[in-house]
Design a protein around this motif. Structure first.
Motif, mmCIF file in Angstrom:
data_model
loop_
_atom_site.group_PDB
_atom_site.id
_atom_site.type_symbol
_atom_site.label_atom_id
_atom_site.label_comp_id
_atom_site.label_asym_id
_atom_site.label_seq_id
_atom_site.Cartn_x
_atom_site.Cartn_y
_atom_site.Cartn_z
ATOM 1 N N GLU A 1 0.830 -1.209 0.000
ATOM 2 C CA GLU A 1 0.000 0.000 0.000
ATOM 3 C C GLU A 1 0.864 1.258 0.000
ATOM 4 O O GLU A 1 0.560 2.229 -0.693
ATOM 5 N N ARG A 2 1.942 1.248 0.758
ATOM 6 C CA ARG A 2 2.844 2.411 0.780
ATOM 7 C C ARG A 2 3.523 2.637 -0.563
ATOM 8 O O ARG A 2 3.801 3.772 -0.945
ATOM 9 N N ILE A 3 3.798 1.556 -1.264
ATOM 10 C CA ILE A 3 4.437 1.677 -2.579
ATOM 11 C C ILE A 3 3.451 2.219 -3.608
ATOM 12 O O ILE A 3 3.790 3.089 -4.408
ATOM 13 N N THR A 4 2.214 1.730 -3.568
ATOM 14 C CA THR A 4 1.258 2.083 -4.621
ATOM 15 C C THR A 4 0.442 3.338 -4.332
ATOM 16 O O THR A 4 -0.054 3.971 -5.271
ATOM 17 N N ALA A 5 0.291 3.716 -3.082
ATOM 18 C CA ALA A 5 -0.557 4.875 -2.737
ATOM 19 C C ALA A 5 -0.121 6.166 -3.437
ATOM 20 O O ALA A 5 -0.982 6.890 -3.954
ATOM 21 N N PRO A 6 1.177 6.484 -3.492
ATOM 22 C CA PRO A 6 1.557 7.713 -4.211
ATOM 23 C C PRO A 6 1.248 7.658 -5.707
ATOM 24 O O PRO A 6 1.034 8.696 -6.338
ATOM 25 N N LEU A 7 1.208 6.463 -6.272
ATOM 26 C CA LEU A 7 0.875 6.331 -7.689
ATOM 27 C C LEU A 7 -0.621 6.494 -7.914
ATOM 28 O O LEU A 7 -1.053 7.029 -8.939
ATOM 29 N N TYR A 8 -1.433 6.016 -6.963
ATOM 30 C CA TYR A 8 -2.887 6.095 -7.095
ATOM 31 C C TYR A 8 -3.425 7.490 -6.795
ATOM 32 O O TYR A 8 -4.451 7.880 -7.328
ATOM 33 N N ARG A 9 -2.770 8.226 -5.923
ATOM 34 C CA ARG A 9 -3.304 9.491 -5.421
ATOM 35 C C ARG A 9 -3.718 10.475 -6.524
ATOM 36 O O ARG A 9 -4.847 10.983 -6.490
ATOM 37 N N PRO A 10 -2.866 10.761 -7.525
ATOM 38 C CA PRO A 10 -3.307 11.712 -8.566
ATOM 39 C C PRO A 10 -4.496 11.200 -9.378
ATOM 40 O O PRO A 10 -5.362 11.975 -9.786
ATOM 41 N N ILE A 11 -4.553 9.893 -9.581
ATOM 42 C CA ILE A 11 -5.658 9.317 -10.358
ATOM 43 C C ILE A 11 -6.947 9.395 -9.547
ATOM 44 O O ILE A 11 -8.013 9.692 -10.088
ATOM 45 N N ARG A 12 -6.865 9.131 -8.253
ATOM 46 C CA ARG A 12 -8.057 9.194 -7.401
ATOM 47 C C ARG A 12 -8.621 10.602 -7.313
ATOM 48 O O ARG A 12 -9.825 10.769 -7.118
ATOM 49 N N LYS A 13 -7.762 11.600 -7.446
ATOM 50 C CA LYS A 13 -8.250 12.986 -7.431
ATOM 51 C C LYS A 13 -9.072 13.295 -8.675
ATOM 52 O O LYS A 13 -9.992 14.103 -8.628
ATOM 53 N N ILE A 14 -8.740 12.675 -9.788
ATOM 54 C CA ILE A 14 -9.414 12.941 -11.051
ATOM 55 C C ILE A 14 -10.689 12.115 -11.202
ATOM 56 O O ILE A 14 -11.712 12.626 -11.659
ATOM 57 N N LEU A 15 -10.629 10.841 -10.825
ATOM 58 C CA LEU A 15 -11.769 9.948 -11.017
ATOM 59 C C LEU A 15 -12.918 10.306 -10.081
ATOM 60 O O LEU A 15 -12.697 10.664 -8.923
ATOM 61 N N PRO A 16 -14.148 10.174 -10.560
ATOM 62 C CA PRO A 16 -15.290 10.384 -9.659
ATOM 63 C C PRO A 16 -15.441 9.202 -8.704
ATOM 64 O O PRO A 16 -14.837 8.147 -8.899
ATOM 65 N N ASP A 17 -16.265 9.368 -7.689
ATOM 66 C CA ASP A 17 -16.528 8.303 -6.721
ATOM 67 C C ASP A 17 -17.469 7.281 -7.345
ATOM 68 O O ASP A 17 -18.551 7.623 -7.820
ATOM 69 N N PHE A 18 -17.053 6.028 -7.347
ATOM 70 C CA PHE A 18 -17.865 4.956 -7.919
ATOM 71 C C PHE A 18 -18.511 4.091 -6.843
ATOM 72 O O PHE A 18 -18.805 2.920 -7.067
ATOM 73 N N GLY A 19 -18.693 4.638 -5.656
ATOM 74 C CA GLY A 19 -19.394 3.919 -4.598
ATOM 75 C C GLY A 19 -18.618 2.754 -4.023
ATOM 76 O O GLY A 19 -19.149 1.661 -3.887
ATOM 77 N N GLY A 20 -17.383 2.964 -3.694
ATOM 78 C CA GLY A 20 -16.587 1.923 -3.048
ATOM 79 C C GLY A 20 -15.732 1.102 -3.995
ATOM 80 O O GLY A 20 -14.948 0.273 -3.542
ATOM 81 N N ILE A 21 -15.902 1.271 -5.277
ATOM 82 C CA ILE A 21 -15.072 0.551 -6.241
ATOM 83 C C ILE A 21 -13.953 1.496 -6.680
ATOM 84 O O ILE A 21 -14.208 2.596 -7.163
ATOM 85 N N ASP A 22 -12.726 1.039 -6.514
ATOM 86 C CA ASP A 22 -11.563 1.863 -6.846
ATOM 87 C C ASP A 22 -11.013 1.445 -8.203
ATOM 88 O O ASP A 22 -10.482 0.340 -8.354
ATOM 89 N N PHE A 23 -11.154 2.318 -9.178
ATOM 90 C CA PHE A 23 -10.664 2.031 -10.528
ATOM 91 C C PHE A 23 -9.255 2.572 -10.767
ATOM 92 O O PHE A 23 -8.726 2.426 -11.870
ATOM 93 N N SER A 24 -8.654 3.185 -9.763
ATOM 94 C CA SER A 24 -7.330 3.772 -9.971
ATOM 95 C C SER A 24 -6.255 2.738 -10.327
ATOM 96 O O SER A 24 -5.397 3.046 -11.157
#
Length: 100
Positions: free
Chosen positions: A50-73
């Motif tokens: 999680e520590r390795i991947t969280a910085p990679l996911y963070r910018p994508i999560r800011k752009i993507l809308p909320d899909f109700g608990g499903i993380d597409f990042s």
């Protein structure tokens, strides 16, 4: 020399892709109670991924809308990595043939 650099970049992108896939699988195993979160070894491994991947996911999560608990990042990141690998491969081929 330049081809070796492209090969190293491609290898690193492949490793990042496999780390993302591993993190997704581990998170699913926790979500469906296949793995016990109280085990310190398994929990430590999952936290490291999680520590390795969280910085990679963070910018994508800011752009993507909320899909109700499903993380597409992770999926978006894997697609971006694949596109980058294709672009690097094409650039390597172009540079190889332009030098000849």
């Amino acid at each position: 020399m330049l081809i070796a650099l492209f090969q190293i970049l491609d290898f690193l992108l492949r490793i990042v892709g496999w780390v993302i896939i591993g993190q997704v699988i581990i998170s699913w195993l926790f979500a469906f109670n296949v793995l016990n979160a109280s085990s310190s070894g398994v929990r430590g491994f999952a936290e490291a991924l999680e520590r390795i991947t969280a910085p990679l996911y963070r910018p994508i999560r800011k752009i993507l809308p909320d899909f109700g608990g499903i993380d597409f990042s992770p999926l978006v990141l894997l697609l971006l990595i694949q596109i980058l690998r294709m672009l690097l491969g094409g650039l390597a081929v172009e540079l190889t043939y332009s030098d000849a």
